[in-house]
Design a protein around this motif. Sequence first.
Motif, PDB file in Angstrom:
ATOM      1  N   ARG A 170       0.859  -1.198   0.000  1.00  9.68           N
ATOM      2  CA  ARG A 170       0.000   0.000   0.000  1.00  9.68           C
ATOM      3  C   ARG A 170       0.886   1.237   0.000  1.00  9.68           C
ATOM      4  O   ARG A 170       2.057   1.183   0.361  1.00  9.68           O
ATOM      5  CB  ARG A 170      -0.927   0.012   1.206  1.00  9.68           C
ATOM      6  N   LEU A 171       0.277   2.349  -0.399  1.00  6.78           N
ATOM      7  CA  LEU A 171       0.926   3.653  -0.304  1.00  6.78           C
ATOM      8  C   LEU A 171       0.116   4.478   0.677  1.00  6.78           C
ATOM      9  O   LEU A 171      -1.111   4.547   0.567  1.00  6.78           O
ATOM     10  CB  LEU A 171       0.943   4.371  -1.650  1.00  6.78           C
ATOM     11  N   VAL A 172       0.776   5.098   1.636  1.00  4.68           N
ATOM     12  CA  VAL A 172       0.118   5.980   2.591  1.00  4.68           C
ATOM     13  C   VAL A 172       0.582   7.396   2.288  1.00  4.68           C
ATOM     14  O   VAL A 172       1.780   7.687   2.347  1.00  4.68           O
ATOM     15  CB  VAL A 172       0.443   5.588   4.050  1.00  4.68           C
ATOM     16  N   LEU A 173      -0.368   8.268   1.944  1.00  4.54           N
ATOM     17  CA  LEU A 173      -0.075   9.646   1.575  1.00  4.54           C
ATOM     18  C   LEU A 173      -0.606  10.575   2.653  1.00  4.54           C
ATOM     19  O   LEU A 173      -1.709  10.376   3.155  1.00  4.54           O
ATOM     20  CB  LEU A 173      -0.763   9.989   0.251  1.00  4.54           C
ATOM     21  N   ALA A 174       0.165  11.584   2.990  1.00  7.36           N
ATOM     22  CA  ALA A 174      -0.281  12.589   3.957  1.00  7.36           C
ATOM     23  C   ALA A 174       0.079  13.965   3.425  1.00  7.36           C
ATOM     24  O   ALA A 174       1.229  14.208   3.059  1.00  7.36           O
ATOM     25  CB  ALA A 174       0.361  12.358   5.317  1.00  7.36           C
ATOM     26  N   ALA A 175      -0.894  14.841   3.348  1.00 12.14           N
ATOM     27  CA  ALA A 175      -0.668  16.193   2.826  1.00 12.14           C
ATOM     28  C   ALA A 175      -0.134  17.114   3.918  1.00 12.14           C
ATOM     29  O   ALA A 175      -0.581  17.056   5.055  1.00 12.14           O
ATOM     30  CB  ALA A 175      -1.965  16.751   2.255  1.00 12.14           C
ATOM     31  N   SER A 176       0.797  17.975   3.538  1.00 10.97           N
ATOM     32  CA  SER A 176       1.362  18.931   4.488  1.00 10.97           C
ATOM     33  C   SER A 176       0.521  20.198   4.569  1.00 10.97           C
ATOM     34  O   SER A 176       0.594  20.937   5.539  1.00 10.97           O
ATOM     35  CB  SER A 176       2.786  19.310   4.079  1.00 10.97           C
ATOM     36  N   GLY A 177      -0.226  20.481   3.503  1.00  9.55           N
ATOM     37  CA  GLY A 177      -0.981  21.727   3.451  1.00  9.55           C
ATOM     38  C   GLY A 177      -0.118  22.912   3.069  1.00  9.55           C
ATOM     39  O   GLY A 177      -0.613  24.021   2.896  1.00  9.55           O
ATOM     40  N   ALA A 178       1.196  22.697   2.886  1.00 11.02           N
ATOM     41  CA  ALA A 178       2.126  23.796   2.617  1.00 11.02           C
ATOM     42  C   ALA A 178       2.159  24.220   1.156  1.00 11.02           C
ATOM     43  O   ALA A 178       2.728  25.260   0.837  1.00 11.02           O
ATOM     44  CB  ALA A 178       3.538  23.399   3.068  1.00 11.02           C
ATOM     45  N   THR A 179       1.576  23.444   0.259  1.00 12.18           N
ATOM     46  CA  THR A 179       1.657  23.778  -1.161  1.00 12.18           C
ATOM     47  C   THR A 179       0.338  24.284  -1.724  1.00 12.18           C
ATOM     48  O   THR A 179       0.275  24.668  -2.889  1.00 12.18           O
ATOM     49  CB  THR A 179       2.105  22.560  -1.994  1.00 12.18           C
ATOM     50  N   GLY A 180      -0.725  24.253  -0.943  1.00 12.40           N
ATOM     51  CA  GLY A 180      -2.025  24.694  -1.435  1.00 12.40           C
ATOM     52  C   GLY A 180      -2.715  23.649  -2.281  1.00 12.40           C
ATOM     53  O   GLY A 180      -3.774  23.892  -2.852  1.00 12.40           O
ATOM     54  N   GLU A 181      -2.115  22.487  -2.385  1.00  9.99           N
ATOM     55  CA  GLU A 181      -2.715  21.392  -3.139  1.00  9.99           C
ATOM     56  C   GLU A 181      -2.327  20.075  -2.484  1.00  9.99           C
ATOM     57  O   GLU A 181      -1.430  20.020  -1.653  1.00  9.99           O
ATOM     58  CB  GLU A 181      -2.246  21.406  -4.593  1.00  9.99           C
ATOM     59  N   GLY A 195      -2.779  17.244   6.996  1.00  5.65           N
ATOM     60  CA  GLY A 195      -3.124  16.149   7.883  1.00  5.65           C
ATOM     61  C   GLY A 195      -4.024  15.097   7.270  1.00  5.65           C
ATOM     62  O   GLY A 195      -4.209  14.032   7.845  1.00  5.65           O
ATOM     63  N   ASP A 196      -4.605  15.373   6.092  1.00  5.60           N
ATOM     64  CA  ASP A 196      -5.402  14.349   5.413  1.00  5.60           C
ATOM     65  C   ASP A 196      -4.509  13.151   5.119  1.00  5.60           C
ATOM     66  O   ASP A 196      -3.399  13.303   4.622  1.00  5.60           O
ATOM     67  CB  ASP A 196      -5.966  14.869   4.084  1.00  5.60           C
ATOM     68  N   THR A 197      -4.999  11.967   5.442  1.00 11.13           N
ATOM     69  CA  THR A 197      -4.254  10.748   5.160  1.00 11.13           C
ATOM     70  C   THR A 197      -5.057   9.909   4.178  1.00 11.13           C
ATOM     71  O   THR A 197      -6.254   9.698   4.357  1.00 11.13           O
ATOM     72  CB  THR A 197      -4.010   9.944   6.447  1.00 11.13           C
ATOM     73  N   ILE A 198      -4.388   9.443   3.150  1.00 12.16           N
ATOM     74  CA  ILE A 198      -5.003   8.641   2.103  1.00 12.16           C
ATOM     75  C   ILE A 198      -4.198   7.368   1.961  1.00 12.16           C
ATOM     76  O   ILE A 198      -2.963   7.397   1.975  1.00 12.16           O
ATOM     77  CB  ILE A 198      -5.029   9.388   0.751  1.00 12.16           C
ATOM     78  N   VAL A 199      -4.892   6.242   1.812  1.00 11.72           N
ATOM     79  CA  VAL A 199      -4.223   4.965   1.591  1.00 11.72           C
ATOM     80  C   VAL A 199      -4.640   4.456   0.210  1.00 11.72           C
ATOM     81  O   VAL A 199      -5.834   4.423  -0.105  1.00 11.72           O
ATOM     82  CB  VAL A 199      -4.601   3.941   2.676  1.00 11.72           C
ATOM     83  N   LEU A 200      -3.659   4.083  -0.592  1.00  9.09           N
ATOM     84  CA  LEU A 200      -3.893   3.479  -1.901  1.00  9.09           C
ATOM     85  C   LEU A 200      -3.441   2.028  -1.811  1.00  9.09           C
ATOM     86  O   LEU A 200      -2.339   1.747  -1.324  1.00  9.09           O
ATOM     87  CB  LEU A 200      -3.087   4.183  -2.986  1.00  9.09           C
ATOM     88  N   GLU A 201      -4.293   1.111  -2.296  1.00  8.74           N
ATOM     89  CA  GLU A 201      -3.903  -0.285  -2.295  1.00  8.74           C
ATOM     90  C   GLU A 201      -4.654  -1.067  -3.369  1.00  8.74           C
ATOM     91  O   GLU A 201      -5.723  -0.650  -3.815  1.00  8.74           O
ATOM     92  CB  GLU A 201      -4.087  -0.937  -0.926  1.00  8.74           C
TER      93      GLU A 201
END
Length: 121
Positions: free
Chosen positions: A81-92, A110-116
Motif C-alpha cells: 500500500r501507499l500511505v499519503l499525507a498532505a502537508s498543506g504547505a503547497t495549497g494542493e 493532515g489528510d491521510t489517504i491509503v492506496l492499495e
Amino acid sequence: MSLCILAAGKTVTLAVTAFTLSWTHSVEWTRWQEDWTVTPSGLQIVEARVKGSGAGMEPPEGAVLRDGWWSYRPGIGLQPRLVLAASGATGEGWTLCTDQGCRELGKAAGDTIVLESCAGP
C-alpha cells in the motif's frame, strides 16, 4: 484489477491497472510524478520523474533528462500500500490520474489517504 482509495472513512474503488501520482514538493516547489501498476500482490512503481532538482532531490544515478524532467526507475519492490499525507504547505494535495481522469487527494493538512490493490467492486 482495481485500486482502492481509502480516505475519511470511505473507500472508492477504481477499475484500473495503472495510475500516475503527482505532487509539488513543499520546500523546493518542484513537481514530481510517479507511474504505478496495480497487481494482485500490491502496487509496483514503474517510473518516476522530477521537474528539476534541489536540496535532497538530486536525480539518482542513471536518470535521464527528457523535456525538462529527470526520469528514472526507482529501485524499490512491490508495495502492499501507499500511505499519503498532505502537508498543506503547497495549497494542493496529491493528484491521481488514471485512464478515467484525474482527481485531487488530501488537499488539507493532515489528510491521510491509503492506496492499495483490491479485488474490485
